[in-house]
Write an enzyme that holds these catalytic residues in place. Sequence first.
Site, short mmCIF file in Angstrom:
data_model
loop_
_atom_site.label_atom_id
_atom_site.label_comp_id
_atom_site.label_asym_id
_atom_site.label_seq_id
_atom_site.Cartn_x
_atom_site.Cartn_y
_atom_site.Cartn_z
N SER A 1 0.84 -1.19 0.00
CA SER A 1 0.00 0.00 0.00
C SER A 1 0.88 1.25 0.00
O SER A 1 2.05 1.21 -0.39
CB SER A 1 -0.94 -0.02 1.21
OG SER A 1 -1.92 0.99 1.09
N TYR B 1 -4.68 8.10 -6.51
CA TYR B 1 -3.79 7.09 -5.95
C TYR B 1 -4.18 6.76 -4.52
O TYR B 1 -4.14 5.59 -4.10
CB TYR B 1 -2.34 7.58 -6.01
CG TYR B 1 -1.32 6.49 -5.80
CD1 TYR B 1 -1.32 5.35 -6.58
CD2 TYR B 1 -0.35 6.61 -4.81
CE1 TYR B 1 -0.37 4.34 -6.38
CE2 TYR B 1 0.60 5.61 -4.61
CZ TYR B 1 0.58 4.49 -5.40
OH TYR B 1 1.51 3.49 -5.20
N LYS C 1 -5.37 2.92 -3.06
CA LYS C 1 -4.67 2.30 -1.94
C LYS C 1 -5.59 2.12 -0.74
O LYS C 1 -5.47 1.12 0.00
CB LYS C 1 -3.43 3.11 -1.57
CG LYS C 1 -2.33 3.05 -2.62
CD LYS C 1 -1.90 1.62 -2.93
CE LYS C 1 -0.72 1.54 -3.88
NZ LYS C 1 -0.34 0.15 -4.19
#
Length: 282
Positions: free
Chosen positions: A149, A172, A176
């Site tokens: 992650s 992003y 994650k």
Amino acid sequence: MGILEGKVAIVTGASRGIGQAISELFAEEGAKVVCAARTFNEGDHRMLEGSLNRTVELIRAKGGEAKAVTADVSSEDDCIALAQSARDYGPIDILVNNAALSYFQPITELQTNRWFRAFAVDVHGPFMLAKEVLKDMIPRRTGAIINISSGAAIGPGRGPYADKAVRGGTMYGAVKAALERFTQGLAQEVAQYGGITVAAVSPSRVVPTPGTVYHKLVSGMDDPKGEPPIMMARAALLLASEPAEKVNGRVTYSQQILKEFARIDNAVGRGVDSPGSGYSQI
């Protein structure tokens, strides 16, 4: 004898950076490593250095066992073919979902196909690969799935916002955060088998890699504020080798987990001197 002696491991995104470091360390610890990415030869990527061939050559030069498999993890056919190739070594023991795609743009400027593409690589790929390798892990009631992650999963919280700068990390962060929720959901589902770990780990600090340098997240490969890739490799190794009852469902940070298990003396960064994501705290 290494702690992964005889194990079969798949590492995606293994052509450079964190994936390369994990592949090398796992091989040093005795695993047969299947290195997967889209960049097979040096120069195939038009912007970033690194390749599967280079990673495998480095492993073999140290006496390790590894092979390179080109794969697009957004394709279910490629995910199945990757697992089948790994089974040439034997049943799959470890999967490290490290491959990632990111675009740092404000949402108002982000092309819709890029949003879909990022989720396909960063979330759908880990789902498809996990589903495939669990075919080997569940019957034997053992195995580990480690999802890589990012601190991007830590959101800005609610307003009002004193900091109004737009850095383009929303997409992003979203993928994650989804990966961390997937991690804990799957961890709970496999808990019935007793010996399978599903966990996620992020760098405590930004790791200088060709990708993070390209996106200007660090000033260069020797940025003193960065975290060496070996920290993430060691954290992934810990999660892949400790008993499932100790680490299943953990969403953590490299230096945090290494300090907790007394693998390092001092730790800094996310999860240590600043809060981690919500999933890391439950």
